[in-house]
Design a protein around this motif. Sequence first.
Motif, short mmCIF file in Angstrom:
data_model
loop_
_atom_site.label_atom_id
_atom_site.label_comp_id
_atom_site.label_asym_id
_atom_site.label_seq_id
_atom_site.Cartn_x
_atom_site.Cartn_y
_atom_site.Cartn_z
N ALA A 72 1.26 14.93 11.53
CA ALA A 72 0.16 14.18 12.15
C ALA A 72 -0.77 13.55 11.12
O ALA A 72 -1.25 12.42 11.31
N SER A 73 -1.04 14.25 10.02
CA SER A 73 -1.95 13.71 9.01
C SER A 73 -1.41 12.42 8.41
O SER A 73 -2.18 11.47 8.17
N SER A 74 -0.11 12.35 8.21
CA SER A 74 0.51 11.14 7.66
C SER A 74 0.41 9.99 8.66
O SER A 74 0.13 8.84 8.28
N VAL A 75 0.65 10.29 9.93
CA VAL A 75 0.57 9.26 10.97
C VAL A 75 -0.85 8.72 11.09
O VAL A 75 -1.07 7.50 11.17
N ILE A 76 -1.84 9.61 11.08
CA ILE A 76 -3.24 9.19 11.23
C ILE A 76 -3.68 8.33 10.05
O ILE A 76 -4.27 7.26 10.22
N ARG A 77 -3.37 8.80 8.84
CA ARG A 77 -3.77 8.02 7.66
C ARG A 77 -3.05 6.68 7.61
O ARG A 77 -3.65 5.65 7.30
N GLY A 78 -1.77 6.70 7.93
CA GLY A 78 -1.01 5.46 7.91
C GLY A 78 -1.51 4.45 8.91
O GLY A 78 -1.66 3.26 8.61
N VAL A 87 0.83 -1.20 0.00
CA VAL A 87 0.00 0.00 0.00
C VAL A 87 0.87 1.26 0.00
O VAL A 87 0.65 2.19 -0.78
N GLY A 88 1.90 1.28 0.88
CA GLY A 88 2.75 2.46 0.97
C GLY A 88 3.54 2.69 -0.30
O GLY A 88 3.63 3.82 -0.80
N LYS A 89 4.10 1.64 -0.87
CA LYS A 89 4.92 1.80 -2.07
C LYS A 89 4.08 2.02 -3.32
O LYS A 89 4.55 2.61 -4.29
N THR A 90 2.83 1.57 -3.30
CA THR A 90 1.95 1.91 -4.41
C THR A 90 1.70 3.41 -4.41
O THR A 90 1.71 4.06 -5.48
N SER A 102 3.39 7.20 2.30
CA SER A 102 4.36 6.18 1.94
C SER A 102 5.47 6.06 2.98
O SER A 102 5.86 4.96 3.36
N SER A 103 5.96 7.19 3.47
CA SER A 103 7.03 7.18 4.48
C SER A 103 6.61 6.42 5.72
O SER A 103 7.39 5.62 6.26
N PHE A 104 5.40 6.64 6.18
CA PHE A 104 4.92 5.96 7.39
C PHE A 104 4.86 4.44 7.16
O PHE A 104 5.35 3.66 7.98
#
Length: 424
Positions: free
Chosen positions: A395-401, A103-106, A349-351
């Motif tokens: 925070a948005s990246s952490v929450i979505r991840g 999912v992250g790499k896609t 993706s980073s998360f």
Amino acid sequence: MTVPEGVPAGAVLRRRLGVGDAVVIGLGSMIGAGIFAALAPAAAAAGSGLLVALAVAGVVAYCNATSSARLAARYPASGGTYVYGRERLGPFWGYLAGWGFVVGKTASCAAMALTVGAYVRPGQAHAVAVAAVVALTAVNYAGVRKSALLTRVIVAVVLAVLAAVVVACLTSASADTARLAAGPDVTWGGVLQAAGLLFFAFAGYARIATLGEEVRDPRRTIPRAIPIALGITLVVYASVAVAVLTVLGPRELADATAPLSDAVRAAGAGGLAPVVRAGAAVAALGSLLALILGVSRTTLAMARDRHLPHALAAVHPRFHVPHRAELAVGTVVAVLAATTDVRAAIGFSSFGVLVYYAIANVSAWTLTPAEGRPARPVPVIGLVGCLALAFALPASSVIRGTAVLALGATAYGIRRTVTAHRRP
């Protein structure tokens, strides 16, 4: 040829890649669009601590690379940490790593495709991005050896462009090493966030591990190829960061929309700017090529275990590649490239990638000395570093991840429950 347990002999990929090919694929994944785009947001977060953040990202990447190399030598099959987590920690952790990676790499594939579009034709970025995905999916479909040859050309072009940037900046009359320490006050929170952003540009050595089933003599090749590729990348990134900082400084770098182009202009070499833009597009193409290659192999491994549709486990009888997985990945990436925003894709993706490597480090901890266990501090530093960088992201990246990982875990639980009820 060794056949992975439970895999039909006709569905095994051919071992065609040597050390040089594996190193080039790793370089094509790491030395990509990240170095052209990540420096500015990293400088905004870390200020004059940018080089410290680069060092932190490098240490975490080294630990992850070492753990991944030891595990890949032990389990030379397609899938990377999906396989390692499954074999060392249990099916759930392997699945979670594979889910996070795919999912992250896609999302990362979509980000790289959009980067190509932004540099080639900004007004038609989404259309160019979709065309790039279609073209590179076709290259991968024709065989991994052809992909390695194309990646070799791309890496050579990008390294030449980056070398020109470094020389232009360091030999400029406006270069001033005092700018390296100038800028906003440094905070550890800012340094960690910058390291997390810079880690996005490093996270390519896993591509070598996910190709474990296509590498000749994997127990020797993979542990050699991963550190070599990472070491070259570290030297290149550090050289570029120092060169750019000497002409722009942290404040100007943080405000730059095209950091390397702005740097060569500030160095009085404006004629290089079009070359840098072309290099950025080529670099993004190289990253996209290797990303599609790696995601399709993890998809293959998960499909073999029926965590994804089993039809995706098919291997083409002529080209000996997971053609259905590649077409599926290419289709999803093309849709994302047509509809998503590049910044949101990078953060998510980073998360996912940092969680993936956290599981790799825990898996490496369980290796015995006879199995090639790395020095004890390596997986510990890697695990702590991955978690620290992941939760230092916006925070948005952490929450979505976290939400997407939870969704994947829920799907796994439902599948296990349904399977258990079907058993007599």
